[in-house]
Motif scaffolding. Structure first.
Motif, PDB file in Angstrom:
ATOM      1  N   LYS A   1       0.833  -1.200   0.000  1.00 34.90           N
ATOM      2  CA  LYS A   1       0.000   0.000   0.000  1.00 34.90           C
ATOM      3  C   LYS A   1       0.870   1.253   0.000  1.00 34.90           C
ATOM      4  CE  LYS A   1      -3.616   2.273   2.715  1.00 34.90           C
ATOM      5  NZ  LYS A   1      -4.420   2.192   3.970  1.00 34.90           N
ATOM      6  N   PRO A   2       0.746   2.096  -1.028  1.00 33.96           N
ATOM      7  CA  PRO A   2       1.550   3.333  -1.071  1.00 33.96           C
ATOM      8  C   PRO A   2       1.236   4.243   0.121  1.00 33.96           C
ATOM      9  CG  PRO A   2       0.589   2.853  -3.225  1.00 33.96           C
ATOM     10  CD  PRO A   2      -0.068   1.927  -2.243  1.00 33.96           C
ATOM     11  N   ILE A   3       2.210   5.010   0.541  1.00 34.29           N
ATOM     12  CA  ILE A   3       2.038   5.946   1.644  1.00 34.29           C
ATOM     13  C   ILE A   3       1.424   7.233   1.114  1.00 34.29           C
ATOM     14  CG2 ILE A   3       3.260   7.340   3.367  1.00 34.29           C
ATOM     15  CD1 ILE A   3       5.370   5.120   3.486  1.00 34.29           C
ATOM     16  N   GLU A   4       0.340   7.656   1.745  1.00 30.29           N
ATOM     17  CA  GLU A   4      -0.323   8.884   1.318  1.00 30.29           C
ATOM     18  C   GLU A   4       0.514  10.091   1.720  1.00 30.29           C
ATOM     19  OE1 GLU A   4      -4.283   9.034   2.767  1.00 30.29           O
ATOM     20  OE2 GLU A   4      -4.906   7.148   1.822  1.00 30.29           O
ATOM     21  N   SER A   5       0.842  10.917   0.746  1.00 29.48           N
ATOM     22  CA  SER A   5       1.669  12.088   1.008  1.00 29.48           C
ATOM     23  C   SER A   5       1.539  13.074  -0.141  1.00 29.48           C
ATOM     24  CB  SER A   5       3.139  11.674   1.170  1.00 29.48           C
ATOM     25  OG  SER A   5       3.973  12.810   1.299  1.00 29.48           O
ATOM     26  N   ASN A   6       1.713  14.350   0.171  1.00 29.96           N
ATOM     27  CA  ASN A   6       1.714  15.380  -0.859  1.00 29.96           C
ATOM     28  C   ASN A   6       3.072  15.479  -1.547  1.00 29.96           C
ATOM     29  OD1 ASN A   6      -0.966  16.161  -0.314  1.00 29.96           O
ATOM     30  ND2 ASN A   6      -0.295  17.481   1.371  1.00 29.96           N
ATOM     31  N   VAL A   7       4.049  14.764  -0.997  1.00 25.23           N
ATOM     32  CA  VAL A   7       5.400  14.773  -1.551  1.00 25.23           C
ATOM     33  C   VAL A   7       5.540  13.647  -2.570  1.00 25.23           C
ATOM     34  CG1 VAL A   7       7.855  14.604  -1.019  1.00 25.23           C
ATOM     35  CG2 VAL A   7       6.292  15.673   0.625  1.00 25.23           C
ATOM     36  N   LYS A   8       6.134  13.963  -3.703  1.00 25.59           N
ATOM     37  CA  LYS A   8       6.337  12.957  -4.742  1.00 25.59           C
ATOM     38  C   LYS A   8       7.278  11.870  -4.234  1.00 25.59           C
ATOM     39  CE  LYS A   8       7.932  12.305  -9.494  1.00 25.59           C
ATOM     40  NZ  LYS A   8       8.521  12.957 -10.702  1.00 25.59           N
ATOM     41  N   PRO A   9       6.907  10.611  -4.350  1.00 23.93           N
ATOM     42  CA  PRO A   9       7.762   9.521  -3.842  1.00 23.93           C
ATOM     43  C   PRO A   9       8.988   9.279  -4.703  1.00 23.93           C
ATOM     44  CG  PRO A   9       5.862   8.614  -4.973  1.00 23.93           C
ATOM     45  CD  PRO A   9       5.647  10.106  -4.917  1.00 23.93           C
ATOM     46  N   ILE A  10       9.947   8.596  -4.112  1.00 22.79           N
ATOM     47  CA  ILE A  10      11.157   8.174  -4.817  1.00 22.79           C
ATOM     48  C   ILE A  10      11.040   6.678  -5.095  1.00 22.79           C
ATOM     49  CG2 ILE A  10      13.626   7.712  -4.527  1.00 22.79           C
ATOM     50  CD1 ILE A  10      13.963  10.325  -3.214  1.00 22.79           C
ATOM     51  N   ASN A  11      11.362   6.277  -6.305  1.00 25.11           N
ATOM     52  CA  ASN A  11      11.318   4.865  -6.680  1.00 25.11           C
ATOM     53  C   ASN A  11      12.715   4.263  -6.598  1.00 25.11           C
ATOM     54  OD1 ASN A  11       8.476   4.842  -7.427  1.00 25.11           O
ATOM     55  ND2 ASN A  11       9.087   6.075  -9.192  1.00 25.11           N
ATOM     56  N   VAL A  12      12.793   3.127  -5.916  1.00 27.25           N
ATOM     57  CA  VAL A  12      14.079   2.434  -5.783  1.00 27.25           C
ATOM     58  C   VAL A  12      13.870   0.953  -6.095  1.00 27.25           C
ATOM     59  CG1 VAL A  12      16.002   1.848  -4.277  1.00 27.25           C
ATOM     60  CG2 VAL A  12      14.833   4.049  -3.992  1.00 27.25           C
TER      61      VAL A  12
END
Length: 272
Positions: free
Chosen positions: A95-106
Motif C-alpha cells: 500500500k503506497p504511503i499517502e503524502s503530498n510529496v512525490k515519492p522516490i522509486n528504488v
C-alpha cells in the motif's frame, strides 16, 4: 546491530508497527498477569501449613470461574482479531504511503552477499547504500538474483522477502534524518552475517548533493558490468554507478521466468 533499534522507530510505518506490538502485548498481559498472581496466591493460601484453608476434595465446578476463564480470553482474542485485521490492511507493504510529496522509486536486488539499489528515475545505482530525503515516501520494488533473502530496515519498519523471478514491494518513509542499519533477515549462506547496508535519511539539499556525488562516479552499470557485481562476495564496500542500464531490473526478474537474459529488455518482468 542492536536488536532494540527496531523499537526506536524513525518512520511512520515503523512507529505503527511498534504500537501494534505494544498493544498486542498489553492485551495478552491482561490474562498473563492475573494467572501468575493467582498461581502464587493459590500456592500460598493452600500450602500444607495452612490448616485453616478449606479442604474440598469433591469440588468440581464453579460457574463464576467458568465464565471468567472463557469470557476474558474470548474477548481478548476477538480484540486481537479485529486489531490484526485492521492493521494488516493499514500496514500492507504494497500500500503506497499517502503524502503530498512525490515519492522516490528504488529498485532493490538481493545478491550474494550484498544489496544493489537502482534509482530508475535518476539513472544511478549503488551497492550497499540507499539514500532518500526525510519526509519523502520511498517505493521499493524488490527482487533477488540469488537465493531468497529478506529486505529489512528495522528503524523504518517493514520486512519483505526478495525472491528470484518475482517482484515484491515495500513502502517506507523516514520522519527523522539518520544513518540506519539495513540487513537481510533471512539466512542465505556463508556471507549472510555481513549482508548489510546503510539507509541514509537526509534533507533534500543533502540528498541532491548525494545524487550529484553518485553521478560523478566513473563507473557505469551496464549488463556486462552487472555480471561482475553479481558474483558472490563478502563484506562488499559501498560502490556508486553514475549510469545504469534502464532495463536491468526487469531483465533480472525476466531471466527466471523464461530462461532468457534479454539485454534488450524485450522480455518484460511479470507483475506479482
Amino acid at each position: 546491530m542492536n536488536e532494540m533499534h527496531m523499537l526506536d522507530s524513525k518512520g511512520a510505518i515503523g512507529k505503527a508497527e511498534v504500537s501494534l506490538i505494544a498493544t498486542s502485548v498489553y492485551a495478552m498481559l491482561i490474562v498473563v498477569i492475573p494467572v501468575i498472581l493467582l498461581t502464587l496466591f493459590v500456592a500460598w493460601k493452600y500450602r500444607a501449613s495452612n490448616k485453616s484453608a478449606t479442604y474440598a476434595p469433591k469440588w468440581a465446578h464453579s460457574t463464576g470461574i467458568e465464565v471468567a476463564i472463557w469470557t476474558i480470553p474470548t474477548l481478548i482474542i476477538l480484540f486481537l482479531g479485529v486489531l490484526t485485521w485492521k492493521t494488516t490492511h493499514e500496514l500492507d507493504p504494497y500500500k503506497p504511503i499517502e503524502s503530498n510529496v512525490k515519492p522516490i522509486n528504488v529498485e532493490v536486488v538481493a545478491l550474494d552477499w550484498k544489496w544493489l539499489f537502482v534509482y530508475p528515475d535518476l539513472g544511478i545505482a549503488t551497492v550497499n547504500q540507499v539514500a532518500f530525503p526525510v519526509g519523502t515516501p520511498v517505493n521499493f520494488k524488490i527482487t533477488s538474483d540469488a537465493v531468497m533473502n529478506s529486505f529489512f530496515i528495522p528503524q523504518l519498519g517493514g520486512q519483505i522477502y526478495a525472491m528470484a523471478g518475482m517482484q515484491t514491494r515495500l513502502h517506507l518513509i523516514a520522519d527523522h534524518a539518520g544513518d540506519f542499519a539495513g540487513i537481510s533477515a533471512n539466512y542465505s549462506g556463508t556471507g549472510f552475517s555481513d549482508m548489510k547496508f546503510r539507509a541514509l535519511a537526509m534533507s533534500q539539499g543533502e540528498f541532491d548533493a548525494w545524487v550529484k556525488n553518485v553521478k560523478s562516479s566513473p563507473d557505469n552499470l551496464s549488463m556486462d558490468v552487472y555480471a561482475g557485481v553479481a558474483r558472490p562476495s563478502e563484506k562488499a564496500p559501498v560502490k556508486y554507478f553514475s549510469t545504469v542500464d534502464p532495463k536491468l531490473f526487469n531483465n533480472i526478474v525476466a531471466k527466471y521466468n523464461d530462461g532468457k537474459f534479454d539485454v534488450n529488455g524485450a522480455n518484460c518482468a511479470t507483475k506479482w
